[in-house]
Design a protein around this motif. Sequence first.
Motif, PDB file in Angstrom:
ATOM      1  N   ASP A 336       0.897  -1.087  -0.044  1.00  0.00           N
ATOM      2  CA  ASP A 336       0.088   0.048  -0.052  1.00  0.00           C
ATOM      3  C   ASP A 336       0.923   1.121  -0.078  1.00  0.00           C
ATOM      4  OD1 ASP A 336      -2.175  -1.569   0.074  1.00  0.00           O
ATOM      5  OD2 ASP A 336      -2.679  -1.162   2.166  1.00  0.00           O
ATOM      6  N   SER A 340       1.492   4.413  -2.904  1.00  0.00           N
ATOM      7  CA  SER A 340       1.357   5.664  -2.763  1.00  0.00           C
ATOM      8  C   SER A 340       2.525   6.395  -3.079  1.00  0.00           C
ATOM      9  CB  SER A 340       0.994   5.952  -1.128  1.00  0.00           C
ATOM     10  OG  SER A 340       1.831   5.675  -0.338  1.00  0.00           O
ATOM     11  N   THR A 366      -6.699  -3.945  -4.379  1.00  0.00           N
ATOM     12  CA  THR A 366      -6.472  -2.784  -3.462  1.00  0.00           C
ATOM     13  C   THR A 366      -5.631  -1.552  -3.923  1.00  0.00           C
ATOM     14  OG1 THR A 366      -4.216  -4.063  -2.703  1.00  0.00           O
ATOM     15  CG2 THR A 366      -6.003  -4.047  -1.181  1.00  0.00           C
ATOM     16  N   THR A 367      -4.705  -2.078  -5.159  1.00  0.00           N
ATOM     17  CA  THR A 367      -4.213  -1.047  -6.045  1.00  0.00           C
ATOM     18  C   THR A 367      -5.109  -0.237  -6.716  1.00  0.00           C
ATOM     19  OG1 THR A 367      -1.948  -2.375  -6.216  1.00  0.00           O
ATOM     20  CG2 THR A 367      -2.220  -0.590  -7.598  1.00  0.00           C
ATOM     21  N   LYS A 369      -8.351   0.288  -6.120  1.00  0.00           N
ATOM     22  CA  LYS A 369      -9.243   1.191  -5.273  1.00  0.00           C
ATOM     23  C   LYS A 369      -8.466   2.333  -5.086  1.00  0.00           C
ATOM     24  CE  LYS A 369     -11.409   0.846  -0.596  1.00  0.00           C
ATOM     25  NZ  LYS A 369     -11.795   0.078   0.185  1.00  0.00           N
ATOM     26  N   TYR A 370      -7.130   2.182  -4.701  1.00  0.00           N
ATOM     27  CA  TYR A 370      -6.279   3.506  -4.268  1.00  0.00           C
ATOM     28  C   TYR A 370      -6.383   4.386  -5.629  1.00  0.00           C
ATOM     29  CZ  TYR A 370      -2.347   6.331  -2.898  1.00  0.00           C
ATOM     30  OH  TYR A 370      -1.669   7.132  -2.420  1.00  0.00           O
ATOM     31  N   ARG A 373      -9.558   6.101  -6.104  1.00  0.00           N
ATOM     32  CA  ARG A 373      -9.569   7.370  -5.018  1.00  0.00           C
ATOM     33  C   ARG A 373      -8.735   8.420  -5.404  1.00  0.00           C
ATOM     34  NH1 ARG A 373     -10.150   4.783   0.850  1.00  0.00           N
ATOM     35  NH2 ARG A 373     -12.119   3.901   0.605  1.00  0.00           N
ATOM     36  N   LEU A 374      -7.619   8.187  -5.952  1.00  0.00           N
ATOM     37  CA  LEU A 374      -6.534   9.219  -6.277  1.00  0.00           C
ATOM     38  C   LEU A 374      -7.308  10.005  -7.377  1.00  0.00           C
ATOM     39  CD1 LEU A 374      -2.695   7.831  -6.763  1.00  0.00           C
ATOM     40  CD2 LEU A 374      -3.808   9.443  -5.185  1.00  0.00           C
TER      41      LEU A 374
END
Length: 484
Positions: A336, A340, A366-367, A369-370, A373-374
């Motif tokens: 995670d 970022s 997970t990537t 979703k990240y 969001r970004l």
Amino acid sequence: MFNEVKGLNEECGLFGVWGSPNAAQLTYDGLHSLQHRGQEGAGIVSNDQGTFHRHRGLGLLGEVFSRDPEALHQLTGDAAIGHVRYATAGNHGVENIQPMQFEHPEVGEFALAHNGNLTNANQIRQELLAKGVTFQATSDSELLGELIQTSNEPSFAGQLIAALNHVHGGFAYLLMTPNAMIAALDPNGFRPLVIGELPDGGTVICSETCALDQVGASFVRDVEPGEIIIVNNDGMSIQHFTTDTHLAICSMEYIYFARPDSIIRGISVHDARKRMGAKVAQEHPVKADVVIGVPNSSLSAAIGYAQASGIHYDMGMIKNQYVARTFIEPTQAKRDRGVSMKLSVVKSVVAGKDVVLVDDSIVRGTTSKYIVRLLKRAGAKSVHVRIASPVLKFPCYYGIDIQTTKELIGANNTVDEIRDLIEADSLAYLSVDGLVESIGALNDSANHGLCTAYFDGNYPTPLYDYQAGFDAEVTRLGLYEGAN
Ligand code: SF4
């Protein structure tokens, strides 16, 4: 590389040279262009008129050799083989870093490097333990060497052929004896392996054509399934350890693993990815203002999506190339943080826009979703995720480090559920037929010469050690009954 933060990893890269001065330097340069295939460790063994020299260590190739600046100069001789490793089997210790070395009564010594994963490694390990073998390491890469050592065949050549017929699964091997460099590819040819020629007449054998380009070698041919290639001072000869072969090259090589400037079995990886992007645009169109890709492995597919849809392509995300290795270790927390540290959004490209985000695959989600969001934080009005490969539903037992479906979001959720989990406005995947069409048929067999087991559970070989675990997964998930 981005793949470490995504958590989908290739096992290894191979590079060898026979008959060229500075063989170790060439091997270093070739391995450098194969670093995307493995970042956990690297090693080179050189051959100076029958005397072997080895340097190996944990970490990226540059790290391994910069810790001992003299090491490369000490790898003298006009032949060498090298390896970059990502562990799919065995622990992460230096003893598993290849090439491995063995003593042999006939040839003196030999070195061995392996890309792939054996499906009957446990069975072979038990057989060898029963014969009193003590192992140097814990990975399955050593097993071929030990099978050669313990074989009853009278010659090294016979021992090698017997050993290659005993191991099953995915394997590309590169061996070196004092008198020859030898390559062998499994009967399905899961991994790419190519032969090239240097301007000085030396021979190169390596995992991808990008490494041939790196050292100025011209492409000669692919190694075919079931072949043993022997290169010595008399030239190159070809033998077969089996003729019972069925090409099933890993489709993930085209989707994700290989470098886009490589050509696998005559097909440009970049062009195949563009076609995958174009095909998913045809299969799942959406109205949007801009197409962006997740750097770097999805950029070819994003260009293809944009060209086919007529939607403007732009550089909506950039990747920081200079992230320390600490952040790419295989734990979720570090992954995670790795994401970022690695990815940022170009706000002016996405703010106020309906965005198509093209990615090559979703593993855990997970990537994705990240990233969604970004993009929304940067002002994107909507994010439509298009995956330029089918849903990953099944484990891989041939050299990729996903050997259980528990971590695969696509095995445990419907596409609608995944869309909600990654917080996208829409989500769609390329079909398996679309994938095969995009890559292009490699032959006229039922599978077109490709392995698509990750997506459809059609494993090209028996699973041996993994069969019981696979059956349990199928039962647990109510997966495709006819799989395997
Ligand atoms: S199961 Fe998937 S990753 Fe493994 S060899 Fe087949 S296509 Fe490649």
